[in-house]
Structure formats: structure tokens, C-alpha cells
Scaffold this motif. Sequence first.
Motif, PDB file in Angstrom:
ATOM      1  N   THR A  36     -38.670   4.001  41.578  1.00 19.97           N
ATOM      2  CA  THR A  36     -38.217   2.604  41.623  1.00 19.97           C
ATOM      3  C   THR A  36     -39.312   1.689  42.180  1.00 19.97           C
ATOM      4  O   THR A  36     -39.884   0.875  41.461  1.00 19.97           O
ATOM      5  N   ARG A  59     -38.514  -5.473  60.122  1.00 22.33           N
ATOM      6  CA  ARG A  59     -37.179  -5.420  59.521  1.00 22.33           C
ATOM      7  C   ARG A  59     -36.103  -5.633  60.573  1.00 22.33           C
ATOM      8  O   ARG A  59     -36.168  -5.074  61.657  1.00 22.33           O
ATOM      9  N   ILE A  66     -32.275   4.041  53.685  1.00 24.10           N
ATOM     10  CA  ILE A  66     -31.872   5.109  52.759  1.00 24.10           C
ATOM     11  C   ILE A  66     -32.611   6.385  53.144  1.00 24.10           C
ATOM     12  O   ILE A  66     -33.823   6.365  53.392  1.00 24.10           O
ATOM     13  N   THR A  99     -28.273   5.648  44.871  1.00 21.31           N
ATOM     14  CA  THR A  99     -28.078   5.929  46.295  1.00 21.31           C
ATOM     15  C   THR A  99     -26.584   5.954  46.588  1.00 21.31           C
ATOM     16  O   THR A  99     -25.869   5.028  46.207  1.00 21.31           O
ATOM     17  N   ALA A 143     -36.518   5.953  54.198  1.00 20.40           N
ATOM     18  CA  ALA A 143     -37.532   5.090  53.586  1.00 20.40           C
ATOM     19  C   ALA A 143     -36.941   3.840  52.971  1.00 20.40           C
ATOM     20  O   ALA A 143     -36.249   3.904  51.959  1.00 20.40           O
TER      21      ALA A 143
HETATM   22  O1  TXA Z   1     -35.091   2.372  45.299  1.00 15.67           O
HETATM   23  C1  TXA Z   1     -34.815   2.277  46.487  1.00 15.67           C
HETATM   24  O2  TXA Z   1     -33.655   2.335  46.913  1.00 15.67           O
HETATM   25  C2  TXA Z   1     -35.980   2.102  47.466  1.00 15.67           C
HETATM   26  C3  TXA Z   1     -36.861   3.359  47.399  1.00 15.67           C
HETATM   27  C4  TXA Z   1     -37.955   3.354  48.419  1.00 15.67           C
HETATM   28  O3  TXA Z   1     -36.054   4.497  47.520  1.00 15.67           O
HETATM   29  N1  TXA Z   1     -35.512   1.872  48.798  1.00 15.67           N
HETATM   30  C5  TXA Z   1     -34.928   0.706  49.178  1.00 15.67           C
HETATM   31  O4  TXA Z   1     -34.602   0.641  50.517  1.00 15.67           O
HETATM   32  O5  TXA Z   1     -34.723  -0.205  48.420  1.00 15.67           O
HETATM   33  P1  TXA Z   1     -34.242  -0.712  51.261  1.00 15.67           P
HETATM   34  O6  TXA Z   1     -34.192  -0.386  52.698  1.00 15.67           O
HETATM   35  O7  TXA Z   1     -35.189  -1.774  50.881  1.00 15.67           O
HETATM   36  O8  TXA Z   1     -32.780  -1.019  50.810  1.00 15.67           O
HETATM   37  C6  TXA Z   1     -31.718  -0.188  51.258  1.00 15.67           C
HETATM   38  C7  TXA Z   1     -30.396  -0.838  50.951  1.00 15.67           C
HETATM   39  C8  TXA Z   1     -30.144  -2.028  51.851  1.00 15.67           C
HETATM   40  O9  TXA Z   1     -29.469  -3.034  51.096  1.00 15.67           O
HETATM   41  C9  TXA Z   1     -29.245  -1.437  52.923  1.00 15.67           C
HETATM   42  O10 TXA Z   1     -28.434  -2.398  53.553  1.00 15.67           O
HETATM   43  C10 TXA Z   1     -28.433  -0.430  52.122  1.00 15.67           C
HETATM   44  O11 TXA Z   1     -29.356   0.122  51.213  1.00 15.67           O
HETATM   45  N2  TXA Z   1     -27.878   0.627  52.971  1.00 15.67           N
HETATM   46  C11 TXA Z   1     -28.538   1.581  53.651  1.00 15.67           C
HETATM   47  N3  TXA Z   1     -27.692   2.339  54.378  1.00 15.67           N
HETATM   48  C12 TXA Z   1     -26.443   1.852  54.137  1.00 15.67           C
HETATM   49  C13 TXA Z   1     -25.131   2.203  54.588  1.00 15.67           C
HETATM   50  N4  TXA Z   1     -24.929   3.199  55.437  1.00 15.67           N
HETATM   51  N5  TXA Z   1     -24.080   1.473  54.123  1.00 15.67           N
HETATM   52  C14 TXA Z   1     -24.275   0.455  53.258  1.00 15.67           C
HETATM   53  N6  TXA Z   1     -25.487   0.078  52.795  1.00 15.67           N
HETATM   54  C15 TXA Z   1     -26.561   0.762  53.227  1.00 15.67           C
END
Ligand code: TXA
Length: 393
Positions: A36, A59, A66, A99, A143
Motif C-alpha cells: 500500500t 503523531r 496497525i 486490516t 507500523a
Molecule cells: O496500508 C496501511 O494500512 C499502512 C501500511 C503501512 O500498512 N498503514 C497505515 O497506518 O495506514 P496508519 O497508522 O497511518 O493508519 C492506521 C489507521 C488509523 O486510522 C487508526 O486510527 C486505525 O488504523 N486504527 C488502528 N488501530 C485501531 C483500533 N484498535 N481501532 C480502530 N481503528 C484503529
Amino acid sequence: MTTNTKYWTPADGDAGLTEAAAALAAGGVVAFPTETVYGLGADARSEAAAERIFAAKGRPSDNPLIVHLADASGVEALAAGVSPLERELMAAFWPGPLTLVLPVRPGAVAARVTAGLDTVAVRVPAHETARRLIAAAGCPVAAPSANRSGRPSPTRAQHVLDDLDGRIDGVLDGGPTGVGVESTVVRVLGGDVHILRPGGVTAEQLRDAVGEAGRIVAGGAGDAALNAGSADGVVPDAVGAASAAGSAAVGTAAGASLAAAGDAPGAPRSPGVKYAHYAPAGVMAVASGAPEAVRAAVQAAVDAARRRGELVGVLCCDEHAGFYSGADAVIALGPRAAPEAAAQALYAALRECDARGLRFIAAEAFPEEGLGAALMNRMHKAAGGRVLPERAP
Ligand code: TXA
Ligand code: MG
């Protein structure tokens, strides 16, 4: 504090991968390619390592990360339970850009990673280098995208260096990423698959995979509501409208039923969607509608920006690239009917707008079918919900 950031090229081969894995295992922060966007990885079990991710990116600490695994077998150690429908989704889309938000097994990952929530987001990336790196590191890898917070996500190693050189331990270069927008984040509740963030796996693909077993709840559950509190104070009506249009578009297709979650109380939410994201330094606005109306609105915005004396750029489909006059840059993202190309090109284009010092960016909307839903979600967010034609002051 600055760090010497290592850069491993594809030519470094296994030696580079081994060094990067050792850095992760030792509590370091290392950027790596996924299918991605580039991710900024650290040992998900270590509070100190996870903290380094937040520090490097700038951040907000209430935005969880994730966790990336080399294969699906690692999920049992992270999740307190996995339902049959969740298993079906993993079987259908892992490795790949999906995810899953699952109930977290207490103590399985650092509290920093889940931002204190009782759930953990997990995915198995489809990129060979990513999976080999995670396997070699021997730990689950937390990450987020490897950009400074608020900037467009990186789709090349150079984008990572532009944002984070001197702030992280290294970058593993795997060339340009394939999908270009982030993974789709979903939460399964009962028989409903809530799309918390549209991404590389489309609503249509999810619907085909779950068949009669589940109901896809598209339209960005809580997306518009949470965006109302976004940092720049913009209430992006356009985002809500676009999401609604997107879910309506997929809702007409056959198969499992689709519903918009809207502001339903108790609808699952993804903390990250409330933040201003993916934004270029200049002001951006998006024109939607029939192609002729879009061209007229974009050309009018270009003319107005020039009258204000601003450097102005256009993001458009290939078919319209020759149409515009007076813009300082016209960046064609791909054919109008192929959102895959535009999704792959978008973040690099936003970064190019910054490199050229553009103060105003007029962007054409693309159709919201398939990957177009994720593409338009990111374009509207980059624009902070601003739309064309601009309202008279
Ligand atoms: O494609 C992707 O998902 C990329 C690559 C590096 O894997 N990662 C990514 O991570 O986009 P990030 O941190 O930019 O976005 C993660 C998203 C955020 O909107 C976050 O709020 C959500 O996932 N998220 C993470 N843990 C969560 C949880 N326990 N419940 C709800 N949302 C969650
Ligand atoms: Mg991100």
C-alpha cells in the motif's frame, strides 16, 4: 535528537534485510515497503520502541497503530478471539491490504500501540519484503505510514527520507508501492463488516467474499462525524456526501446488502480518521460532477488563483490534461475510468505540488466505484473537505 538513518537499497539484498530486521529486534524504528504505502515499523510489544514511532512522526498519542504480521498464524497471540466471519476475511484477503480490528489479548502488545483501546488492528501485508522483514525480526511489527504526521503517505523510499531522515534508524527501499493508498480498516460486529477506513480492498470485494454471511456497512462509519472535530476546524460536508455517494454506488450492486452506518450510536470508529491527513502545503479543492462541469470549475479556480497571484496546480485525469490553460503545473493522475492508476499516483502528486511551491491545487474527482472510493476519500481529506466551485465570499 538526530540519528544516522541507514538506507538499504534493493542492491543490498538479503544483507540489507538482515540488518533492518536486527534493528527492529533491537528496539529500533525502520521504514519498509508494503503493497500500500511505506510503513514505519517497530516491535509492537515494546512501549519504548512504539514511543519512538510517535516521536519520529509527531503523531498524536491517541491514534493507535496497525500491527503487521508475517502470516495469519500470529493472530492468535494478539487477539482475544477471532470469529468465523473474521476468519473468512483473513482467508480471502491476507496477505493483502485489509486490516481487521480485533479484541486485543491483554498484554499482547504495548499499550502505546492500541492507544489504550481494548482492540488491536492487525494485517498481513502482501509485499514480499515486508513479510520477510517481519519474519526475520521475530516480532509483531507496529507500523503506521512512514510520513511526518499530516503529510501525504510515502509511496517511495525517497518520500520517507524527505520526511524522516535523521529521525529513524533506517529505510529499506523496495521501489514504488503498488496500491498507493492505505489498507481498508474493518471491524466485524455481529454479522456486520463495518468499513472504518476505505482502502486497498474495495467494498465490492468485501461483499463478494462474505456473500450471504455478512453485511458490508460502507460509507465510513463515524468518518464524517469524527472529521467534524478535525484539527483544522473544517467540517467537510463533501467527505460525508462523497462517502454517501460511494456507498450508494456500491449499494446498487448485487450480493450481500450494504448500509450506511452514518452516525448510528455505537457504530465502531477509527480514531485516526478525525485528523487532518494526507494534506499538501497549499490549499486544495475538489470538483465533482459531469466532466464538462468539472473542467469548467477547475479552469475557473485556476483563473481565480492566478488573479490572486498564486502558483496554481491541477490534478486531473489523463483525458483532460491538455485542456487547462494558465496553470503552473498540470499533473495527470491516470485514465478517468481506472482509479487504480490515480490511487497509485496521488500521494507522489501531492508531494510534487509541495516541491513546486503550489499555493492552490484544483483537483478533479474520479468516479467512486471500486478503488475510486478510497481514492476520493483521500482526495477529499487532502482538500480538508473543500469543493469547487468555491462559494462567493
Ligand atoms: O496500508 C496501511 O494500512 C499502512 C501500511 C503501512 O500498512 N498503514 C497505515 O497506518 O495506514 P496508519 O497508522 O497511518 O493508519 C492506521 C489507521 C488509523 O486510522 C487508526 O486510527 C486505525 O488504523 N486504527 C488502528 N488501530 C485501531 C483500533 N484498535 N481501532 C480502530 N481503528 C484503529
Ligand atoms: Mg497514516
